[in-house]
Scaffold this active site. Structure first.
Site, PDB file in Angstrom:
ATOM      1  N   CYS A  71      13.359  -4.417   5.128  1.00  0.00           N
ATOM      2  CA  CYS A  71      13.422  -3.037   4.618  1.00  0.00           C
ATOM      3  C   CYS A  71      13.715  -2.004   5.700  1.00  0.00           C
ATOM      4  O   CYS A  71      14.404  -1.015   5.437  1.00  0.00           O
ATOM      5  CB  CYS A  71      12.142  -2.718   3.848  1.00  0.00           C
ATOM      6  SG  CYS A  71      11.997  -3.783   2.385  1.00  0.00           S
ATOM      7  N   ASP A  98       7.523   1.277   4.036  1.00  0.00           N
ATOM      8  CA  ASP A  98       6.716   0.256   3.347  1.00  0.00           C
ATOM      9  C   ASP A  98       5.452  -0.192   4.083  1.00  0.00           C
ATOM     10  O   ASP A  98       5.170  -1.396   4.131  1.00  0.00           O
ATOM     11  CB  ASP A  98       7.582  -0.976   3.036  1.00  0.00           C
ATOM     12  CG  ASP A  98       8.789  -0.646   2.178  1.00  0.00           C
ATOM     13  OD1 ASP A  98       9.080   0.538   1.984  1.00  0.00           O
ATOM     14  OD2 ASP A  98       9.461  -1.589   1.721  1.00  0.00           O
ATOM     15  N   LYS A 123      10.749   2.780  -4.549  1.00  0.00           N
ATOM     16  CA  LYS A 123      11.966   1.965  -4.734  1.00  0.00           C
ATOM     17  C   LYS A 123      11.596   0.644  -5.389  1.00  0.00           C
ATOM     18  O   LYS A 123      10.427   0.251  -5.378  1.00  0.00           O
ATOM     19  CB  LYS A 123      12.647   1.710  -3.384  1.00  0.00           C
ATOM     20  CG  LYS A 123      11.801   0.882  -2.426  1.00  0.00           C
ATOM     21  CD  LYS A 123      12.432   0.846  -1.049  1.00  0.00           C
ATOM     22  CE  LYS A 123      11.572   0.126  -0.038  1.00  0.00           C
ATOM     23  NZ  LYS A 123      11.537  -1.332  -0.187  1.00  0.00           N
TER      24      LYS A 123
END
Ligand SMILES: [Zn+2]
Length: 239
Positions: free
Chosen positions: A183, A35, A139
Site C-alpha cells: 500500500c 494503513d 479505500k
C-alpha cells in the site's frame, strides 16, 4: 513597569509577524499515513500483521505524526475498509488459502489475504491519535476491487485523496506506514503519477517481506520519490 509592558507588547507583535512566515514555509506540504491499522500490526495481533509492527513502531509513528502536525502540516490517514465479502479475502474463494494468487475473470491477478480490516471492526481502526488526523481516506469498499493505493482501487475508481489534496493546494507529500511493498508503494507511485513531489520516510515504513520491500523502495526512487532514512524536521522546513 512601563518598560515591561513595552517589552511584552513588542514580543506579541514579533510573534504575530513570525506566525504567517512559519505557516507559509509549510504551505503545499501534507503527510499521508498509510494503513496504520490493527490488523496490519503485531502490536494488535492483527490477522495480516506485518513484521516489526510492534508497540515501539506504533510509538515512533505517533511521535513523528505529532511532530509533523506541530510543524503545521495536515495529516491524511489511509484506512483499508473492506466489506465482509471482499474479493481479496481467501475465505471468499473456494479451496483457496491466504497468500495464494488467483486470476480474476477480467484477467487481473489478485493476491489473496486473510480476512482483514473489515468495516466497523476494532481491528480496522487507525492506530494514530484521531486528534492529529485532518481527514481519514477510506479505500477498498467495493467488494469486487482491491485497493492498495490510497488514490484509487484496482478498477480505477478514485478515492477522495487526490480531490482533497488538490483542494488544499498540496504539492508535496510525506508518506509512511504499512506496507512498504504494497500500500505504501502503490500510494507513492500513484502520487507521483498525479504530479506530487513524494518523500518516503523509510524507518516509519514496514514491509511484508524484505526482498519485495527493497525492490519497492528502488522502484519508488526510480520513478521520482525521495527516500529519507528517517524523519528530519529540518528537512521539512526546506521543502
Ligand atoms: Zn485490504
Amino acid at each position: 513597569m512601563k518598560n515591561l509592558l513595552v517589552l511584552i507588547f513588542s514580543l506579541a507583535i514579533l510573534s504575530l509577524s513570525l506566525a504567517p512566515a512559519l505557516a507559509e514555509a509549510k504551505e503545499g506540504v501534507a503527510v499521508v499515513v498509510v494503513d496504520v491499522q490493527g490488523d496490519f500490526t503485531t502490536a494488535q495481533k492483527g490477522s495480516l500483521a506485518v513484521p516489526n509492527t510492534d508497540q515501539s513502531y506504533l510509538e515512533n509513528v505517533s511521535k513523528a505524526t505529532e511532530q509533523l502536525k506541530k510543524a503545521g502540516l495536515p495529516i491524511y490517514a489511509g484506512q483499508d475498509w473492506h466489506p465482509a465479502d471482499h474479493i481479496s479475502f481467501a475465505s471468499n474463494h473456494k479451496d483457496k488459502k491466504p497468500f495464494e494468487t488467483i486470476k480474476l475473470d477480467d484477467g487481473r491477478t489478485q493476491v489473496l489475504w486473510p480476512v482483514h480490516c473489515v468495516q466497523g471492526t476494532n481491528a480496522a481502526q487507525i492506530l494514530v491519535n484521531p486528534a492529529l488526523i485532518t481527514k481519514v481516506i477510506q479505500k477498498g469498499m467495493d467488494s469486487k476491487f482491491d485497493s492498495y493505493s490510497g488514490f484509487m482501487d484496482d478498477g480505477g475508481a478514485k478515492t477522495e485523496l487526490d480531490k482533497v489534496l488538490k483542494a488544499a493546494d498540496i504539492k508535496t507529500l510525506i508518506v509512511y506506514g504499512i506496507a512498504t511493498d504494497y500500500c505504501v508503494k502503490a500510494t507513492v507511485l500513484d502520487g507521483l503519477k498525479e504530479g506530487y513531489n513524494v518523500y518516503v520516510i523509510n524507518d516509519l515504513c514496514r514491509g511484508v517481506a524484505d526482498d519485495t520491500s527493497k525492490a519497492a523502495l528502488e522502484e519508488m526512487k526510480q520513478k521520482g520519490a525521495k527516500i529519507w532514512p528517517s524523519l528530519d524536521l529540518d528537512n521539512i522546513k526546506n521543502l
